[in-house]
Design an enzyme around this catalytic site. Structure first.
Site, PDB file in Angstrom:
ATOM      1  N   SER A   9       0.854  -1.193   0.000  1.00  0.00           N
ATOM      2  CA  SER A   9       0.000   0.000   0.000  1.00  0.00           C
ATOM      3  C   SER A   9       0.882   1.232   0.000  1.00  0.00           C
ATOM      4  O   SER A   9       2.036   1.180   0.441  1.00  0.00           O
ATOM      5  CB  SER A   9      -0.898   0.001   1.245  1.00  0.00           C
ATOM      6  OG  SER A   9      -1.543   1.251   1.420  1.00  0.00           O
ATOM      7  N   TYR A  50      -1.738  -0.605  10.394  1.00  0.00           N
ATOM      8  CA  TYR A  50      -1.798  -0.891   8.959  1.00  0.00           C
ATOM      9  C   TYR A  50      -0.544  -0.397   8.247  1.00  0.00           C
ATOM     10  O   TYR A  50       0.049  -1.114   7.433  1.00  0.00           O
ATOM     11  CB  TYR A  50      -3.042  -0.237   8.361  1.00  0.00           C
ATOM     12  CG  TYR A  50      -3.266  -0.548   6.903  1.00  0.00           C
ATOM     13  CD1 TYR A  50      -3.792  -1.767   6.508  1.00  0.00           C
ATOM     14  CD2 TYR A  50      -2.968   0.391   5.912  1.00  0.00           C
ATOM     15  CE1 TYR A  50      -4.010  -2.046   5.172  1.00  0.00           C
ATOM     16  CE2 TYR A  50      -3.184   0.119   4.576  1.00  0.00           C
ATOM     17  CZ  TYR A  50      -3.700  -1.108   4.210  1.00  0.00           C
ATOM     18  OH  TYR A  50      -3.914  -1.393   2.882  1.00  0.00           O
TER      19      TYR A  50
END
Length: 236
Positions: free
Chosen positions: A131, A144
């Site tokens: 990501s 995350y």
């Protein structure tokens, strides 16, 4: 242009929905044979083996089943992932929530590589989904961000260690997926004041890195964020 996937054997985790499903369908459209691994049963057009990437014995068995169905293995795509407690400050995040994010997003990718590498043909490829959160951050996303940063480091480490195959990762910005809609809400996705990728956009990035046209590319993180991370804070 022929992307070179005819009759190639492809395994995709998280292939029942979102980016994983888009990847499975994109590989199939290019003539590949595809099996998806997921905790949930996928759509009828996707051959799915039920598996949890955090359960090593179960994952190992699922990989063996998938390879037997495919008749070999050329490409592995690790799309399984969770976002965790989005918007929760780290000081309010439990150790259990933190461990759950790392278990799926990091340990799950490690175990995937561990159990697929022995089956992968020489010249094959592994592509992980990371990501842009590996490089940039917003408040309430520390677990995350940490997990996706680990995936980038893992990509480089395995590119050095796994000498028969290439290992790369894709690092997209916000993508219109069921997970993103659950985290941010439909309104935020449908009327975003920032660019939102489609799952098909990310699937094409994965196919590029997995294919023979990317033969020299190894150990790299493809950051696809519309150039936002390249912008200076200087007010010009």
């Amino acid at each position: 242009m022929d992307l070179g996937f005819t009759d190639r054997k492809v395994l995709v985790t998280g292939g029942a929905s979102g980016i994983g499903l888009a990847c499975a369908r994109a590989f199939r459209a290019e003539g590949a044979r595809v099996v998806a691994l997921d905790r949930a049963r996928g759509p009828a057009d996707v051959d799915t083996v039920l598996a949890d990437v955090t359960d090593e014995p179960g994952l190992a068995e699922a990989v063996t089943t998938a390879v037997r169905r495919l008749g070999g293995l050329d490409v592995v795509v690790g799309c399984a992932g969770i976002s965790g407690p989005v918007g929760t400050p780290l000081v309010d995040t439990s150790a259990a929530d933190l461990a759950a994010v790392l278990a799926v997003n990091v340990t799950g990718q490690l175990l995937l590589a561990k159990h697929t590498y022995p089956h992968l043909a020489t010249g094959g490829a592994i592509v992980f989904l990371a990501s842009d959160s590996a490089f940039v951050a917003t408040p309430g996303m520390a677990p995350y961000c940490a997990s996706k940063g680990a995936v980038v480091a893992l990509t480089r480490a395995l590119a050095v260690e796994l000498d028969r195959v290439r290992v790369n990762c894709v690092c997209p910005s916000v993508v219109d997926t069921p997970m993103a809609r659950a985290d941010l809400g439909d309104e935020a996705i449908d009327h975003a004041d920032f660019p939102v990728q489609r799952v098909e956009d990310v699937a094409r990035q994965v196919l590029f890195l997995a294919g023979p046209h990317a033969r020299p590319v190894n150990g790299q993180a493809l950051l696809s964020d519309f150039g936002f991370s390249a912008r200076s804070s200087f007010p010009a």
